[in-house]
Design an enzyme around this catalytic site. Structure first.
Site, short mmCIF file in Angstrom:
data_model
loop_
_atom_site.label_atom_id
_atom_site.label_comp_id
_atom_site.label_asym_id
_atom_site.label_seq_id
_atom_site.Cartn_x
_atom_site.Cartn_y
_atom_site.Cartn_z
N SER A 10 -23.99 -8.16 10.66
CA SER A 10 -22.98 -8.10 9.52
C SER A 10 -21.73 -7.86 10.12
O SER A 10 -21.16 -6.99 10.98
CB SER A 10 -23.29 -6.99 8.58
N HIS A 35 -23.13 -12.50 8.40
CA HIS A 35 -23.42 -12.08 7.23
C HIS A 35 -22.13 -11.48 6.70
O HIS A 35 -21.65 -10.70 7.50
CB HIS A 35 -24.50 -10.91 7.32
N MET A 39 -17.15 -6.94 -1.13
CA MET A 39 -17.28 -5.59 -2.08
C MET A 39 -16.17 -5.51 -2.82
O MET A 39 -15.19 -5.83 -2.40
CB MET A 39 -17.56 -4.40 -1.27
N MET A 142 -32.44 -4.83 -0.17
CA MET A 142 -31.58 -4.17 0.61
C MET A 142 -32.47 -2.73 0.87
O MET A 142 -33.23 -2.35 0.25
CB MET A 142 -30.58 -3.38 -0.62
N GLY A 147 -22.73 -0.90 -0.23
CA GLY A 147 -21.30 -0.40 -0.29
C GLY A 147 -21.01 0.22 1.08
O GLY A 147 -19.76 -0.02 1.27
N PHE A 148 -21.87 0.29 2.16
CA PHE A 148 -21.38 0.78 3.36
C PHE A 148 -22.24 0.43 4.43
O PHE A 148 -23.44 0.45 4.14
CB PHE A 148 -21.05 2.39 3.33
N GLY A 149 -21.54 0.27 5.53
CA GLY A 149 -22.43 0.12 6.92
C GLY A 149 -22.88 1.28 7.32
O GLY A 149 -22.31 2.40 6.99
N ASP A 184 -31.52 -5.89 4.63
CA ASP A 184 -30.02 -5.68 4.87
C ASP A 184 -30.06 -4.11 4.65
O ASP A 184 -30.10 -3.67 3.83
CB ASP A 184 -29.15 -6.36 3.99
N GLY A 186 -29.50 -0.62 7.84
CA GLY A 186 -30.16 0.30 8.69
C GLY A 186 -31.19 -0.35 9.76
O GLY A 186 -32.05 0.37 10.31
N SER A 207 -23.98 -2.03 12.11
CA SER A 207 -23.58 -1.09 13.02
C SER A 207 -24.35 -1.10 14.36
O SER A 207 -23.84 -0.86 15.28
CB SER A 207 -23.53 0.47 12.53
C1 DX5 Z 1 -24.28 -2.78 3.01
C2 DX5 Z 1 -24.10 -4.15 3.50
C3 DX5 Z 1 -24.59 -4.31 4.76
C4 DX5 Z 1 -24.21 -3.28 5.72
C5 DX5 Z 1 -25.14 -3.41 6.95
O1 DX5 Z 1 -23.67 -2.67 1.65
O2 DX5 Z 1 -24.54 -5.20 2.65
O3 DX5 Z 1 -24.48 -5.61 5.21
O4 DX5 Z 1 -23.04 -3.94 6.50
O5 DX5 Z 1 -24.87 -2.60 8.01
P1 DX5 Z 1 -25.66 -1.69 8.86
O6 DX5 Z 1 -26.63 -2.59 9.59
O7 DX5 Z 1 -25.02 -0.79 9.81
O8 DX5 Z 1 -26.53 -0.63 7.92
ZN ZN Z 2 -25.03 -7.18 3.40
#
Ligand code: DX5
Ligand code: ZN
Length: 235
Positions: A10, A35, A39, A142, A147-149, A184, A186, A207
């Protein structure tokens, strides 16, 4: 049935000041898919990148043999789908809650020449698939709230993956058509084997991969990608 495992970094966690180089380096380290997280600060509480950036990375992705997997976390979805198709997306996925007419949005993605997919938040039921399996090329579960990595993998995703895998396998038995199962959020070298055992074949990792990029060495992602591949090889 094809049992290939695909890794999809990602780019949300990449260095955006050097995005082209990041993509080239991470794919050459042994990954498969870019990926691309979109957002809108409306469907999810964050704002990222759009078709302009997709267009900017299309050549570099193509040159290194990577597909662009656009994950739309936007609402509504129909207006923006053709823009991403024109900008070089290969796969476009969206959340059922973000579309008023899911069947229509899935058709629209395919009419634009892309593979289509539905994305399931941790609390979203798989029953959205009941009448649209024929229109889906990828199912994305998911394992964090979008929303966040950098969030922690939600363990109940493993059971849900098994259920999605059962649906996909039953559909394959009936039709011979293969649907990809992507996860997708963690994902890392410690949990990827269990995630694969639960049925996923395509793994987004943000990440965990880009966090390993501390310097400008083009091989900086080799070690982390190898650890993901080694873990997958045990499955
Ligand atoms: C979250 C994103 C993911 C995210 C994954 O909303 O869809 O693609 O970037 O990041 P990691 O692998 O750090 O959880
Ligand atoms: Zn994603």
């Amino acid at each position: 049935m094809d049992k290939t495992f695909r890794i999809a970094p990602s780019i949300l966690s990449a260095n955006f000041a050097k995005l082209g180089q990041e993509i080239e380096d991470v794919i050459k380290s042994g990954t498969d898919i870019v990926h691309f997280d979109v957002m809108d600060n409306h469907y999810v509480p964050n704002l990222t990148i759009g078709p302009l950036v997709c267009d900017a990375i299309r050549d570099i992705s193509k040159n290194v043999g990577a597909l662009i997997d656009v994950h739309l976390m936007v609402k509504p979805v129909d207006r923006i789908i053709p823009d991403f198709a024109k900008a070089g997306a290969n796969i476009i996925t969206f959340h059922p809650e973000a579309s008023e007419h899911i069947d229509r949005s899935l058709s629209l993605v395919r009419e634009q020449g892309c593979k289509s997919g539905l994305v399931f938040n941790p609390a979203t039921p798989l029953s959205y698939l009941d009448y649209v399996m024929d229109k889906v090329d990828m199912i994305l579960l998911m394992s964090v709230n979008p929303g966040f990595g950098g969030q922690k993998f939600i363990p109940s995703t493993l059971d849900k993956l098994k259920q999605a895998r059962a649906r996909i396998d039953a559909y394959y038995e009936k039709t011979g058509r293969q649907i990809w199962l992507e996860v997708d959020g963690g994902v890392n070298a410690q949990n990827i084997a269990d995630i694969a055992k639960a049925g996923a074949d395509t793994f987004v990792a943000g990440s965990a991969v880009f966090g390993a990029g501390k310097d400008t060495d083009p091989n900086r992602y080799n070690t982390v990608v190898k650890s993901l591949r080694d873990a997958l090889a045990t499955v």
